[in-house]
Design a protein around this motif. Structure first.
Motif, PDB file in Angstrom:
ATOM      1  N   MET A   1      -2.380   3.365 -20.402  1.00  0.00           N
ATOM      2  CA  MET A   1      -2.004   2.238 -19.559  1.00  0.00           C
ATOM      3  C   MET A   1      -1.356   1.135 -20.392  1.00  0.00           C
ATOM      4  SD  MET A   1      -5.383   2.113 -17.134  1.00  0.00           S
ATOM      5  CE  MET A   1      -6.583   2.755 -18.303  1.00  0.00           C
ATOM      6  N   PRO A   2      -0.242   0.584 -19.938  1.00  0.00           N
ATOM      7  CA  PRO A   2       0.447  -0.440 -20.731  1.00  0.00           C
ATOM      8  C   PRO A   2      -0.197  -1.824 -20.656  1.00  0.00           C
ATOM      9  CG  PRO A   2       1.638  -0.065 -18.700  1.00  0.00           C
ATOM     10  CD  PRO A   2       0.521   0.953 -18.740  1.00  0.00           C
ATOM     11  N   PHE A   3      -1.030  -2.059 -19.657  1.00  0.00           N
ATOM     12  CA  PHE A   3      -1.674  -3.360 -19.503  1.00  0.00           C
ATOM     13  C   PHE A   3      -2.992  -3.378 -20.272  1.00  0.00           C
ATOM     14  CE2 PHE A   3      -2.319  -0.679 -15.774  1.00  0.00           C
ATOM     15  CZ  PHE A   3      -3.691  -0.511 -15.794  1.00  0.00           C
TER      16      PHE A   3
ATOM     17  N   GLN B   1      -6.954   2.871  -4.616  1.00  0.00           N
ATOM     18  CA  GLN B   1      -7.216   2.388  -5.967  1.00  0.00           C
ATOM     19  C   GLN B   1      -6.321   1.186  -6.216  1.00  0.00           C
ATOM     20  OE1 GLN B   1      -6.210   5.077  -9.146  1.00  0.00           O
ATOM     21  NE2 GLN B   1      -6.874   3.655 -10.719  1.00  0.00           N
ATOM     22  N   ARG B   2      -6.940   0.069  -6.532  1.00  0.00           N
ATOM     23  CA  ARG B   2      -6.198  -1.150  -6.857  1.00  0.00           C
ATOM     24  C   ARG B   2      -6.395  -1.460  -8.329  1.00  0.00           C
ATOM     25  NH1 ARG B   2      -8.792  -3.109  -1.793  1.00  0.00           N
ATOM     26  NH2 ARG B   2      -7.156  -3.077  -0.226  1.00  0.00           N
ATOM     27  N   VAL B   3      -5.356  -1.959  -8.949  1.00  0.00           N
ATOM     28  CA  VAL B   3      -5.474  -2.521 -10.291  1.00  0.00           C
ATOM     29  C   VAL B   3      -4.974  -3.948 -10.173  1.00  0.00           C
ATOM     30  CG1 VAL B   3      -4.861  -2.360 -12.727  1.00  0.00           C
ATOM     31  CG2 VAL B   3      -5.124  -0.263 -11.374  1.00  0.00           C
ATOM     32  N   LEU B   4      -5.846  -4.884 -10.537  1.00  0.00           N
ATOM     33  CA  LEU B   4      -5.568  -6.303 -10.333  1.00  0.00           C
ATOM     34  C   LEU B   4      -5.721  -7.064 -11.640  1.00  0.00           C
ATOM     35  CD1 LEU B   4      -7.862  -6.664  -7.192  1.00  0.00           C
ATOM     36  CD2 LEU B   4      -5.401  -6.189  -7.215  1.00  0.00           C
TER      37      LEU B   4
ATOM     38  N   ASP C   1       2.724 -11.241 -16.823  1.00  0.00           N
ATOM     39  CA  ASP C   1       3.050 -10.084 -17.658  1.00  0.00           C
ATOM     40  C   ASP C   1       2.139  -8.899 -17.339  1.00  0.00           C
ATOM     41  OD1 ASP C   1       0.908 -11.558 -18.738  1.00  0.00           O
ATOM     42  OD2 ASP C   1       1.286 -10.838 -20.773  1.00  0.00           O
ATOM     43  N   GLN C   2       0.844  -9.153 -17.110  1.00  0.00           N
ATOM     44  CA  GLN C   2      -0.075  -8.072 -16.763  1.00  0.00           C
ATOM     45  C   GLN C   2       0.256  -7.503 -15.381  1.00  0.00           C
ATOM     46  OE1 GLN C   2      -2.357  -6.692 -18.949  1.00  0.00           O
ATOM     47  NE2 GLN C   2      -1.264  -8.080 -20.321  1.00  0.00           N
ATOM     48  N   ILE C   3       0.590  -8.368 -14.441  1.00  0.00           N
ATOM     49  CA  ILE C   3       0.931  -7.918 -13.090  1.00  0.00           C
ATOM     50  C   ILE C   3       2.161  -7.014 -13.129  1.00  0.00           C
ATOM     51  CG2 ILE C   3       1.731  -8.692 -10.805  1.00  0.00           C
ATOM     52  CD1 ILE C   3      -0.128 -11.184 -11.246  1.00  0.00           C
ATOM     53  N   THR C   4       3.154  -7.385 -13.901  1.00  0.00           N
ATOM     54  CA  THR C   4       4.360  -6.563 -14.042  1.00  0.00           C
ATOM     55  C   THR C   4       4.017  -5.198 -14.631  1.00  0.00           C
ATOM     56  OG1 THR C   4       5.771  -8.500 -14.286  1.00  0.00           O
ATOM     57  CG2 THR C   4       6.632  -6.422 -15.153  1.00  0.00           C
ATOM     58  N   LEU C   5       3.192  -5.180 -15.666  1.00  0.00           N
ATOM     59  CA  LEU C   5       2.799  -3.916 -16.306  1.00  0.00           C
ATOM     60  C   LEU C   5       1.969  -3.046 -15.364  1.00  0.00           C
ATOM     61  CD1 LEU C   5       1.947  -5.252 -19.869  1.00  0.00           C
ATOM     62  CD2 LEU C   5       3.936  -3.863 -19.216  1.00  0.00           C
ATOM     63  N   ILE C   6       1.080  -3.668 -14.600  1.00  0.00           N
ATOM     64  CA  ILE C   6       0.278  -2.930 -13.614  1.00  0.00           C
ATOM     65  C   ILE C   6       1.210  -2.250 -12.617  1.00  0.00           C
ATOM     66  CG2 ILE C   6      -1.251  -3.204 -11.612  1.00  0.00           C
ATOM     67  CD1 ILE C   6      -2.603  -5.538 -13.224  1.00  0.00           C
ATOM     68  N   ARG C   7       2.153  -3.004 -12.081  1.00  0.00           N
ATOM     69  CA  ARG C   7       3.068  -2.463 -11.068  1.00  0.00           C
ATOM     70  C   ARG C   7       3.918  -1.325 -11.624  1.00  0.00           C
ATOM     71  NH1 ARG C   7       4.804  -8.302  -8.428  1.00  0.00           N
ATOM     72  NH2 ARG C   7       2.890  -8.560  -7.212  1.00  0.00           N
ATOM     73  N   GLN C   8       4.453  -1.497 -12.819  1.00  0.00           N
ATOM     74  CA  GLN C   8       5.251  -0.438 -13.431  1.00  0.00           C
ATOM     75  C   GLN C   8       4.425   0.830 -13.601  1.00  0.00           C
ATOM     76  OE1 GLN C   8       6.575  -2.296 -17.076  1.00  0.00           O
ATOM     77  NE2 GLN C   8       8.306  -3.299 -16.087  1.00  0.00           N
TER      78      GLN C   8
ATOM     79  N   GLU D   1      -1.666  -9.824  -6.844  1.00  0.00           N
ATOM     80  CA  GLU D   1      -2.234  -9.849  -8.185  1.00  0.00           C
ATOM     81  C   GLU D   1      -2.183  -8.498  -8.905  1.00  0.00           C
ATOM     82  OE1 GLU D   1      -4.419  -9.078  -5.035  1.00  0.00           O
ATOM     83  OE2 GLU D   1      -4.412 -11.221  -5.265  1.00  0.00           O
ATOM     84  N   GLY D   2      -1.362  -7.570  -8.403  1.00  0.00           N
ATOM     85  CA  GLY D   2      -1.225  -6.255  -9.043  1.00  0.00           C
ATOM     86  C   GLY D   2      -0.566  -5.247  -8.128  1.00  0.00           C
TER      87      GLY D   2
END
Length: 154
Positions: free
Chosen positions: A34-36, A54-57, A65-72, A119-120
């Motif tokens: 995972m990148p985040f 499954q959510r990642v927040l 920056d974390q939100i962008t990485l989560i989405r990618q 938020e993710g």
């Protein structure tokens, strides 16, 4: 005799020092998959009647920056999971992770969809196959257990 006892005691002390829980192992290895940053995010699992979500927040709403990485990452995983490629969870949790073999074997019977959250992001898993529904629930349960403080159920 005394030397043997000392060696045996030293072995157990060293084994205890290097022992780690599955949660510690997953947290330490997460950067390989995972990148985040795990410490800045939380995984939320909700089992549903047709599969699960499954959510990642990001733990902090302003962590752009974390939100962008989560989405990618989740967008990429949705594509891979849709084709039966669960290699990232297998790398992190082990190939024998509960439910994983069933999900890999029949990707056409599980609809995986991606959506963004403020938020993710989240992945939704849906199936009408009872065996795969059980596999999704077992897989979510294993992730909850192994992510420890980095995850929660809803």
């Amino acid at each position: 005799m005394r030397a043997r006892l000392f060696a045996l005691a030293l072995f157990f002390v060293q084994a205890d020092v290097f022992a780690e829980t599955s949660q510690e192992r997953v947290h330490q290895m997460s950067h390989q998959v995972m990148p985040f940053e795990m410490a800045k995010t939380v995984h939320v699992f909700r089992m549903t009647e047709s599969g699960g979500i499954q959510r990642v927040l990001a733990r902090e709403p302003g962590e752009a920056d974390q939100i962008t990485l989560i989405r990618q990452h989740l967008k990429h995983e949705a594509e891979r999971f849709s084709h039966g490629d669960y290699s990232d969870p297998a790398t992190l949790h082990g190939a024998g992770m509960p439910g994983l073999a069933e999900l890999q074997a029949n990707p056409a019977a599980v609809k995986v969809s991606y959506s963004e959250l403020p938020e993710g992001a989240q992945l939704s898993f849906e199936t009408d196959d009872l065996r795969l529904l059980t596999a999704i629930h077992r897989w979510f349960g294993a992730q909850l257990s192994e992510h420890g403080a980095d995850a929660r159920a809803e």
